[in-house]
Motif scaffolding. Sequence first.
Motif, PDB file in Angstrom:
ATOM      1  N   MET A 284     -45.904 -48.026  12.263  1.00  0.00           N
ATOM      2  CA  MET A 284     -44.887 -48.782  12.982  1.00  0.00           C
ATOM      3  C   MET A 284     -43.493 -48.181  12.762  1.00  0.00           C
ATOM      4  O   MET A 284     -42.598 -48.350  13.561  1.00  0.00           O
ATOM      5  CB  MET A 284     -44.876 -50.247  12.525  1.00  0.00           C
ATOM      6  N   ILE A 285     -43.313 -47.501  11.614  1.00  0.00           N
ATOM      7  CA  ILE A 285     -42.002 -46.934  11.291  1.00  0.00           C
ATOM      8  C   ILE A 285     -42.073 -45.430  11.465  1.00  0.00           C
ATOM      9  O   ILE A 285     -43.093 -44.807  11.197  1.00  0.00           O
ATOM     10  CB  ILE A 285     -41.606 -47.270   9.830  1.00  0.00           C
ATOM     11  N   ASP A 286     -40.974 -44.842  11.898  1.00  0.00           N
ATOM     12  CA  ASP A 286     -40.925 -43.403  12.102  1.00  0.00           C
ATOM     13  C   ASP A 286     -41.236 -42.664  10.804  1.00  0.00           C
ATOM     14  O   ASP A 286     -40.699 -42.971   9.742  1.00  0.00           O
ATOM     15  CB  ASP A 286     -39.513 -43.043  12.603  1.00  0.00           C
ATOM     16  N   ASP A 287     -42.094 -41.652  10.881  1.00  0.00           N
ATOM     17  CA  ASP A 287     -42.553 -40.921   9.698  1.00  0.00           C
ATOM     18  C   ASP A 287     -41.422 -40.262   8.925  1.00  0.00           C
ATOM     19  O   ASP A 287     -41.395 -40.263   7.708  1.00  0.00           O
ATOM     20  CB  ASP A 287     -43.540 -39.820  10.116  1.00  0.00           C
ATOM     21  N   THR A 288     -40.456 -39.680   9.655  1.00  0.00           N
ATOM     22  CA  THR A 288     -39.376 -38.943   8.991  1.00  0.00           C
ATOM     23  C   THR A 288     -38.538 -39.869   8.123  1.00  0.00           C
ATOM     24  O   THR A 288     -38.144 -39.526   7.019  1.00  0.00           O
ATOM     25  CB  THR A 288     -38.466 -38.276  10.040  1.00  0.00           C
ATOM     26  N   LYS A 289     -38.286 -41.100   8.614  1.00  0.00           N
ATOM     27  CA  LYS A 289     -37.503 -42.073   7.838  1.00  0.00           C
ATOM     28  C   LYS A 289     -38.244 -42.470   6.573  1.00  0.00           C
ATOM     29  O   LYS A 289     -37.680 -42.546   5.498  1.00  0.00           O
ATOM     30  CB  LYS A 289     -37.226 -43.327   8.678  1.00  0.00           C
ATOM     31  N   SER A 290     -39.555 -42.742   6.735  1.00  0.00           N
ATOM     32  CA  SER A 290     -40.328 -43.216   5.587  1.00  0.00           C
ATOM     33  C   SER A 290     -40.415 -42.139   4.518  1.00  0.00           C
ATOM     34  O   SER A 290     -40.411 -42.432   3.332  1.00  0.00           O
ATOM     35  CB  SER A 290     -41.719 -43.665   6.011  1.00  0.00           C
ATOM     36  N   LYS A 291     -40.467 -40.849   4.933  1.00  0.00           N
ATOM     37  CA  LYS A 291     -40.565 -39.776   3.951  1.00  0.00           C
ATOM     38  C   LYS A 291     -39.290 -39.654   3.133  1.00  0.00           C
ATOM     39  O   LYS A 291     -39.328 -39.424   1.940  1.00  0.00           O
ATOM     40  CB  LYS A 291     -40.865 -38.448   4.661  1.00  0.00           C
ATOM     41  N   THR A 292     -38.132 -39.849   3.786  1.00  0.00           N
ATOM     42  CA  THR A 292     -36.876 -39.755   3.037  1.00  0.00           C
ATOM     43  C   THR A 292     -36.720 -40.941   2.105  1.00  0.00           C
ATOM     44  O   THR A 292     -36.230 -40.805   0.990  1.00  0.00           O
ATOM     45  CB  THR A 292     -35.661 -39.695   4.001  1.00  0.00           C
ATOM     46  N   GLN A 293     -37.162 -42.135   2.577  1.00  0.00           N
ATOM     47  CA  GLN A 293     -37.055 -43.325   1.733  1.00  0.00           C
ATOM     48  C   GLN A 293     -37.974 -43.244   0.523  1.00  0.00           C
ATOM     49  O   GLN A 293     -37.660 -43.739  -0.532  1.00  0.00           O
ATOM     50  CB  GLN A 293     -37.420 -44.575   2.546  1.00  0.00           C
ATOM     51  N   GLN A 294     -39.115 -42.580   0.680  1.00  0.00           N
ATOM     52  CA  GLN A 294     -40.087 -42.533  -0.401  1.00  0.00           C
ATOM     53  C   GLN A 294     -39.603 -41.730  -1.594  1.00  0.00           C
ATOM     54  O   GLN A 294     -40.129 -41.864  -2.675  1.00  0.00           O
ATOM     55  CB  GLN A 294     -41.413 -41.949   0.112  1.00  0.00           C
ATOM     56  N   LYS A 295     -38.591 -40.862  -1.398  1.00  0.00           N
ATOM     57  CA  LYS A 295     -38.138 -40.028  -2.504  1.00  0.00           C
ATOM     58  C   LYS A 295     -37.335 -40.819  -3.528  1.00  0.00           C
ATOM     59  O   LYS A 295     -37.309 -40.472  -4.686  1.00  0.00           O
ATOM     60  CB  LYS A 295     -37.352 -38.841  -1.953  1.00  0.00           C
ATOM     61  N   LEU A 296     -36.640 -41.873  -3.120  1.00  0.00           N
ATOM     62  CA  LEU A 296     -35.895 -42.781  -3.992  1.00  0.00           C
ATOM     63  C   LEU A 296     -35.253 -42.052  -5.177  1.00  0.00           C
ATOM     64  O   LEU A 296     -34.427 -41.176  -4.983  1.00  0.00           O
ATOM     65  CB  LEU A 296     -36.805 -43.912  -4.472  1.00  0.00           C
ATOM     66  N   HIS A 297     -35.626 -42.458  -6.406  1.00  0.00           N
ATOM     67  CA  HIS A 297     -35.014 -41.872  -7.598  1.00  0.00           C
ATOM     68  C   HIS A 297     -35.998 -40.999  -8.362  1.00  0.00           C
ATOM     69  O   HIS A 297     -35.923 -40.874  -9.575  1.00  0.00           O
ATOM     70  CB  HIS A 297     -34.514 -43.000  -8.518  1.00  0.00           C
ATOM     71  N   THR A 316     -49.101 -42.724  -4.931  1.00  0.00           N
ATOM     72  CA  THR A 316     -48.298 -42.323  -3.768  1.00  0.00           C
ATOM     73  C   THR A 316     -46.842 -42.220  -4.199  1.00  0.00           C
ATOM     74  O   THR A 316     -46.438 -42.798  -5.217  1.00  0.00           O
ATOM     75  CB  THR A 316     -48.400 -43.347  -2.621  1.00  0.00           C
ATOM     76  N   ASP A 317     -46.038 -41.498  -3.413  1.00  0.00           N
ATOM     77  CA  ASP A 317     -44.616 -41.310  -3.762  1.00  0.00           C
ATOM     78  C   ASP A 317     -43.883 -42.629  -3.904  1.00  0.00           C
ATOM     79  O   ASP A 317     -43.105 -42.828  -4.829  1.00  0.00           O
ATOM     80  CB  ASP A 317     -43.925 -40.454  -2.679  1.00  0.00           C
ATOM     81  N   ILE A 318     -44.152 -43.542  -2.972  1.00  0.00           N
ATOM     82  CA  ILE A 318     -43.417 -44.816  -2.981  1.00  0.00           C
ATOM     83  C   ILE A 318     -43.788 -45.661  -4.206  1.00  0.00           C
ATOM     84  O   ILE A 318     -42.927 -46.277  -4.847  1.00  0.00           O
ATOM     85  CB  ILE A 318     -43.629 -45.602  -1.651  1.00  0.00           C
ATOM     86  N   ARG A 319     -45.068 -45.650  -4.592  1.00  0.00           N
ATOM     87  CA  ARG A 319     -45.495 -46.395  -5.787  1.00  0.00           C
ATOM     88  C   ARG A 319     -44.875 -45.799  -7.048  1.00  0.00           C
ATOM     89  O   ARG A 319     -44.420 -46.524  -7.924  1.00  0.00           O
ATOM     90  CB  ARG A 319     -47.027 -46.373  -5.894  1.00  0.00           C
ATOM     91  N   ARG A 320     -44.915 -44.442  -7.133  1.00  0.00           N
ATOM     92  CA  ARG A 320     -44.314 -43.770  -8.303  1.00  0.00           C
ATOM     93  C   ARG A 320     -42.832 -44.084  -8.401  1.00  0.00           C
ATOM     94  O   ARG A 320     -42.310 -44.358  -9.478  1.00  0.00           O
ATOM     95  CB  ARG A 320     -44.536 -42.251  -8.202  1.00  0.00           C
ATOM     96  N   SER A 321     -42.148 -44.073  -7.241  1.00  0.00           N
ATOM     97  CA  SER A 321     -40.701 -44.331  -7.220  1.00  0.00           C
ATOM     98  C   SER A 321     -40.386 -45.733  -7.727  1.00  0.00           C
ATOM     99  O   SER A 321     -39.502 -45.922  -8.572  1.00  0.00           O
ATOM    100  CB  SER A 321     -40.161 -44.180  -5.792  1.00  0.00           C
ATOM    101  N   ILE A 322     -41.121 -46.725  -7.217  1.00  0.00           N
ATOM    102  CA  ILE A 322     -40.866 -48.115  -7.629  1.00  0.00           C
ATOM    103  C   ILE A 322     -41.172 -48.291  -9.112  1.00  0.00           C
ATOM    104  O   ILE A 322     -40.417 -48.931  -9.853  1.00  0.00           O
ATOM    105  CB  ILE A 322     -41.700 -49.091  -6.762  1.00  0.00           C
TER     106      ILE A 322
END
Length: 341
Positions: A284-297, A316-322
Amino acid sequence: YVPPQVRKAQETLDDKKREELRRLKKMVNGLINRLSEPNLSSISGQMEELYMANSRKDMNETLTDILMNACVTAVAMPARLLMEHVLLVSVLHHNVGIEVGAHFLEAVVKKFDELCKSDAEGKECENLLALIAHLYNFHVVHSLLIFDILKKLVSAFTEKEIELILFLLKNVGFSLRKDDALALKELITEAQRKANTAEKKLQDQTRIRFMLETMLALRNNDMRKIPGYDPEPVEKLRKLQRILVHNSGSGKETQLRVSLESLLSADQVGRWWIVGSSWSGAPMIDDTKSKTQQKLHIGKVSSKIMELARKQRMNTDIRRSIFCVLMTSEDFLDAFEKLLG
């Protein structure tokens, strides 16, 4: 964990499973072949027992395949026979679960759309349209879908579409008027406009006039002006439906309020009308946006924290980031700010 949709693609049915499905198909086929109004109560009861004893997926697919083979033929099916088949689906839809009606409806609508686009000479389109009409008559689907189909037919407006409009209005016109008189009025206005612009192109002028007269008779609630209109068979089967549905209160609450577009694009956008249905469609969300958000800290943390994340199966990147944000924040406010960032 393998998601259900991937599992389906991966699994190869072994001999035992194939034999089970063959036996199930034979049993369902035997029941459908004996289906008639007097024994509908016992047949629906036996079908419910089969639903309890077998997987819903297998039962839905088997029932849909058998009904489609029985009802979608090159010759026009007797109206009474179609009604009885759809009434069985309706009873199971109310008693077993809405996924029964939803699965059958989706198959019928997709087949109807496919045949409408082709130049098929037979009566398959009429038979499919009759199935959709009776699914509406027996409260499986909402009038929204019927209006969507009528709008699509009116926008095309060829001889074939005019025949289908007349066929559908004869079956459900007065129910549509009762459910949504304003939408029917708008449809009639659009049909009149189309008739005026297409008058020179189409050869059969009498058919167009007859269609407009039928529409005006519906608007004025004049049943006498529609030849061959007989509401008695549907009313009789509706009474039988009320007896067979266990929960008498469940009527219009279980109607599927789904549009034509949603049904045709179900594989891409998911089946929101079925609770718990699996989906592997486009994000549902654009892939490019989600990839940049997943990098977080992720770049600011030590290898020790990353090792902890790995041990906790943050895969996953988003789980590791959180996980890293929660582990390295000073307090809840700091974690909140970092997660927002």
